[in-house]
Design a protein around this motif. Structure first.
Motif, PDB file in Angstrom:
ATOM      1  N   ALA A 271      -3.629  -9.193   2.688  1.00 41.01           N
ATOM      2  CA  ALA A 271      -4.820 -10.009   2.920  1.00 41.01           C
ATOM      3  C   ALA A 271      -4.402 -11.447   3.179  1.00 41.01           C
ATOM      4  O   ALA A 271      -3.311 -11.873   2.786  1.00 41.01           O
ATOM      5  N   GLY A 272      -5.275 -12.186   3.839  1.00 36.57           N
ATOM      6  CA  GLY A 272      -5.035 -13.605   4.061  1.00 36.57           C
ATOM      7  C   GLY A 272      -3.957 -13.877   5.085  1.00 36.57           C
ATOM      8  O   GLY A 272      -3.635 -13.048   5.937  1.00 36.57           O
ATOM      9  N   THR A 273      -3.391 -15.070   4.994  1.00 34.68           N
ATOM     10  CA  THR A 273      -2.326 -15.509   5.888  1.00 34.68           C
ATOM     11  C   THR A 273      -0.998 -15.478   5.140  1.00 34.68           C
ATOM     12  O   THR A 273      -0.914 -15.932   4.003  1.00 34.68           O
ATOM     13  N   TRP A 274       0.014 -14.947   5.759  1.00 30.80           N
ATOM     14  CA  TRP A 274       1.349 -14.919   5.155  1.00 30.80           C
ATOM     15  C   TRP A 274       2.094 -16.181   5.555  1.00 30.80           C
ATOM     16  O   TRP A 274       2.284 -16.460   6.744  1.00 30.80           O
ATOM     17  N   LYS A 275       2.539 -16.946   4.568  1.00 29.20           N
ATOM     18  CA  LYS A 275       3.345 -18.136   4.812  1.00 29.20           C
ATOM     19  C   LYS A 275       4.786 -17.808   4.444  1.00 29.20           C
ATOM     20  O   LYS A 275       5.087 -17.499   3.296  1.00 29.20           O
ATOM     21  N   LEU A 276       5.666 -17.888   5.449  1.00 34.03           N
ATOM     22  CA  LEU A 276       7.058 -17.481   5.282  1.00 34.03           C
ATOM     23  C   LEU A 276       7.979 -18.674   5.478  1.00 34.03           C
ATOM     24  O   LEU A 276       7.806 -19.466   6.413  1.00 34.03           O
TER      25      LEU A 276
ATOM     26  N   PRO B 237      -1.642 -11.377  10.204  1.00 35.12           N
ATOM     27  CA  PRO B 237      -1.705 -10.024  10.760  1.00 35.12           C
ATOM     28  C   PRO B 237      -3.134  -9.480  10.771  1.00 35.12           C
ATOM     29  O   PRO B 237      -3.992  -9.915   9.996  1.00 35.12           O
ATOM     30  N   THR B 238      -3.361  -8.511  11.653  1.00 34.54           N
ATOM     31  CA  THR B 238      -4.580  -7.710  11.570  1.00 34.54           C
ATOM     32  C   THR B 238      -4.251  -6.527  10.674  1.00 34.54           C
ATOM     33  O   THR B 238      -3.505  -5.630  11.064  1.00 34.54           O
ATOM     34  N   PHE B 239      -4.756  -6.549   9.450  1.00 32.66           N
ATOM     35  CA  PHE B 239      -4.306  -5.593   8.444  1.00 32.66           C
ATOM     36  C   PHE B 239      -4.900  -4.210   8.659  1.00 32.66           C
ATOM     37  O   PHE B 239      -6.116  -4.070   8.864  1.00 32.66           O
ATOM     38  N   ARG B 240      -4.043  -3.195   8.607  1.00 34.74           N
ATOM     39  CA  ARG B 240      -4.536  -1.821   8.626  1.00 34.74           C
ATOM     40  C   ARG B 240      -5.355  -1.541   7.365  1.00 34.74           C
ATOM     41  O   ARG B 240      -6.370  -0.853   7.399  1.00 34.74           O
ATOM     42  N   VAL B 241      -4.888  -2.067   6.251  1.00 31.38           N
ATOM     43  CA  VAL B 241      -5.628  -2.001   4.982  1.00 31.38           C
ATOM     44  C   VAL B 241      -5.604  -3.395   4.374  1.00 31.38           C
ATOM     45  O   VAL B 241      -4.542  -3.990   4.219  1.00 31.38           O
ATOM     46  N   SER B 242      -6.770  -3.917   4.027  1.00 28.84           N
ATOM     47  CA  SER B 242      -6.873  -5.229   3.395  1.00 28.84           C
ATOM     48  C   SER B 242      -7.022  -5.065   1.891  1.00 28.84           C
ATOM     49  O   SER B 242      -7.925  -4.369   1.425  1.00 28.84           O
ATOM     50  N   THR B 243      -6.138  -5.690   1.131  1.00 29.62           N
ATOM     51  CA  THR B 243      -6.205  -5.635  -0.325  1.00 29.62           C
ATOM     52  C   THR B 243      -5.348  -6.743  -0.902  1.00 29.62           C
ATOM     53  O   THR B 243      -4.355  -7.162  -0.303  1.00 29.62           O
ATOM     54  N   TYR B 244      -5.751  -7.231  -2.081  1.00 32.28           N
ATOM     55  CA  TYR B 244      -4.930  -8.190  -2.823  1.00 32.28           C
ATOM     56  C   TYR B 244      -4.144  -7.504  -3.934  1.00 32.28           C
ATOM     57  O   TYR B 244      -3.350  -8.151  -4.606  1.00 32.28           O
ATOM     58  N   ASP B 245      -4.363  -6.227  -4.143  1.00 27.93           N
ATOM     59  CA  ASP B 245      -3.784  -5.522  -5.280  1.00 27.93           C
ATOM     60  C   ASP B 245      -2.362  -5.069  -4.944  1.00 27.93           C
ATOM     61  O   ASP B 245      -2.169  -4.206  -4.092  1.00 27.93           O
ATOM     62  N   PRO B 246      -1.332  -5.619  -5.625  1.00 23.32           N
ATOM     63  CA  PRO B 246       0.046  -5.225  -5.285  1.00 23.32           C
ATOM     64  C   PRO B 246       0.358  -3.771  -5.589  1.00 23.32           C
ATOM     65  O   PRO B 246       1.229  -3.187  -4.936  1.00 23.32           O
ATOM     66  N   VAL B 247      -0.321  -3.179  -6.566  1.00 20.94           N
ATOM     67  CA  VAL B 247      -0.094  -1.763  -6.856  1.00 20.94           C
ATOM     68  C   VAL B 247      -0.573  -0.904  -5.690  1.00 20.94           C
ATOM     69  O   VAL B 247       0.118   0.022  -5.251  1.00 20.94           O
ATOM     70  N   VAL B 248      -1.748  -1.229  -5.161  1.00 25.80           N
ATOM     71  CA  VAL B 248      -2.273  -0.515  -3.993  1.00 25.80           C
ATOM     72  C   VAL B 248      -1.349  -0.729  -2.800  1.00 25.80           C
ATOM     73  O   VAL B 248      -1.025   0.211  -2.059  1.00 25.80           O
ATOM     74  N   MET B 249      -0.915  -1.969  -2.592  1.00 29.09           N
ATOM     75  CA  MET B 249      -0.006  -2.255  -1.474  1.00 29.09           C
ATOM     76  C   MET B 249       1.255  -1.407  -1.574  1.00 29.09           C
ATOM     77  O   MET B 249       1.687  -0.793  -0.594  1.00 29.09           O
ATOM     78  N   CYS B 250       1.863  -1.391  -2.755  1.00 25.21           N
ATOM     79  CA  CYS B 250       3.113  -0.657  -2.925  1.00 25.21           C
ATOM     80  C   CYS B 250       2.917   0.838  -2.679  1.00 25.21           C
ATOM     81  O   CYS B 250       3.728   1.472  -2.000  1.00 25.21           O
ATOM     82  N   ASP B 251       1.836   1.386  -3.214  1.00 26.05           N
ATOM     83  CA  ASP B 251       1.576   2.816  -3.021  1.00 26.05           C
ATOM     84  C   ASP B 251       1.415   3.150  -1.542  1.00 26.05           C
ATOM     85  O   ASP B 251       1.925   4.170  -1.061  1.00 26.05           O
ATOM     86  N   LEU B 252       0.716   2.274  -0.802  1.00 28.92           N
ATOM     87  CA  LEU B 252       0.506   2.528   0.625  1.00 28.92           C
ATOM     88  C   LEU B 252       1.800   2.346   1.416  1.00 28.92           C
ATOM     89  O   LEU B 252       2.072   3.098   2.356  1.00 28.92           O
TER      90      LEU B 252
ATOM     91  N   LEU C 152       2.910   3.699   5.598  1.00 28.54           N
ATOM     92  CA  LEU C 152       1.791   3.171   6.385  1.00 28.54           C
ATOM     93  C   LEU C 152       2.129   1.859   7.074  1.00 28.54           C
ATOM     94  O   LEU C 152       1.641   1.589   8.171  1.00 28.54           O
ATOM     95  N   GLY C 153       2.950   1.005   6.459  1.00 24.75           N
ATOM     96  CA  GLY C 153       3.226  -0.280   7.098  1.00 24.75           C
ATOM     97  C   GLY C 153       4.024  -1.216   6.219  1.00 24.75           C
ATOM     98  O   GLY C 153       4.691  -0.804   5.273  1.00 24.75           O
ATOM     99  N   ILE C 154       3.933  -2.517   6.544  1.00 21.96           N
ATOM    100  CA  ILE C 154       4.696  -3.588   5.896  1.00 21.96           C
ATOM    101  C   ILE C 154       3.771  -4.370   4.970  1.00 21.96           C
ATOM    102  O   ILE C 154       2.616  -4.640   5.315  1.00 21.96           O
ATOM    103  N   ALA C 155       4.291  -4.768   3.808  1.00 20.35           N
ATOM    104  CA  ALA C 155       3.490  -5.550   2.864  1.00 20.35           C
ATOM    105  C   ALA C 155       4.370  -6.556   2.142  1.00 20.35           C
ATOM    106  O   ALA C 155       5.597  -6.409   2.071  1.00 20.35           O
ATOM    107  N   VAL C 156       3.727  -7.575   1.609  1.00 19.29           N
ATOM    108  CA  VAL C 156       4.378  -8.528   0.711  1.00 19.29           C
ATOM    109  C   VAL C 156       4.272  -7.968  -0.711  1.00 19.29           C
ATOM    110  O   VAL C 156       3.172  -7.780  -1.227  1.00 19.29           O
ATOM    111  N   LEU C 157       5.417  -7.690  -1.332  1.00 22.51           N
ATOM    112  CA  LEU C 157       5.434  -7.099  -2.667  1.00 22.51           C
ATOM    113  C   LEU C 157       6.167  -8.012  -3.643  1.00 22.51           C
ATOM    114  O   LEU C 157       7.164  -8.644  -3.281  1.00 22.51           O
ATOM    115  N   PRO C 158       5.698  -8.072  -4.891  1.00 18.29           N
ATOM    116  CA  PRO C 158       6.457  -8.803  -5.903  1.00 18.29           C
ATOM    117  C   PRO C 158       7.799  -8.127  -6.145  1.00 18.29           C
ATOM    118  O   PRO C 158       7.899  -6.897  -6.144  1.00 18.29           O
TER     119      PRO C 158
END
Length: 227
Positions: A111-116, A128-143, A148-154
């Motif tokens: 979700a939001g804008t990624w600052k790298l 990005p145009t997110f395939r799935v929008s979520t702020y939950d890192p657990v959901v991100m990691c599972d997906l 499914l794609g690329i995510a920012v993970l802790p």
């Protein structure tokens, strides 16, 4: 007043993102309540609005995004370092980006804008145009693990045994902005004892080897200074 300082008591009202409440606060509360048996805690969670600002009837309000509120005092805790990851399956199918802007051509989760940042003063913002929008890192990691794609993970999550072997770092020279947990609270210079002991207790644990989020991940390099 001296008795309250020595034996703080009363109802402590805490509001937190549900991600933080589930992954951190509920793990810490039993020890806190055993240490301070005269304190009761009421937890309110929020899920879909990370820009939410605190109400006056909440003693401690946790945020993961930078707060806008200027009327409350704030205590920051060690930041959570993060990275970009995808599953091996996704990389085999879609390849890896070589530059941050190439993320726009990939399936992303978040979700939001990624600052790298690449370690210098250069910061690139990618939306990005997110395939799935979520702020939950657990959901991100599972997906991500489904390919499914690329995510920012802790990093504390991405480096867990059983997970790290299934992930591929993406743009490893570019680092997402760390996530810093902030606690907002009202109060004069002399904090109410129940609030002070709670914030001190949280500070004892967050960003240390006692942090419940660490689990079995190697501790070194998971946390940084408050942002």
């Amino acid at each position: 007043m001296q008795e309250r300082r020595v034996n703080p008591s009363g109802l402590l009202r805490v509001c937190s993102p549900i991600v933080l409440a589930n992954g951190l606060l509920v793990q810490m509360l039993p020890d806190f309540l055993r240490r301070y048996p005269d304190i009761r805690v009421a937890i309110e969670t929020y899920t879909d609005d990370f820009e939410r600002e605190p109400r006056e009837d909440v003693d401690v309000f946790f945020k993961i995004v930078p707060p806008r509120d200027s009327t409350r005092r704030m205590r920051k805790f060690p930041s959570t370092l993060r990275g970009l990851y995808a599953a091996t399956e996704y990389v085999q199918r879609a390849g890896k980006p070589d530059l941050p802007n190439e993320l726009l051509g990939h399936a992303c989760i978040g979700a939001g804008t990624w600052k790298l940042s690449n370690g210098s003063a250069e910061v690139v913002e990618v939306a990005p145009t997110f395939r799935v929008s979520t702020y939950d890192p657990v959901v991100m990691c599972d997906l991500v693990l489904t390919g499914l794609g690329i995510a920012v993970l802790p990093l504390y999550m991405a480096r867990q045994p059983g997970i790290s072997q299934r992930l591929v770092p993406i743009l490893p020279m570019w680092h997402p902005r760390p996530a810093t947990i902030s606690a907002l609270y009202f109060g004069p210079a002399a904090l109410a004892p129940k609030i002070k002991v709670f914030l001190d207790f949280v500070a004892e644990i967050l960003g240390t080897e006692r942090d419940p989020r660490v689990k079995e991940a190697p501790f070194e390099g998971l946390f940084g200074r408050p942002e």
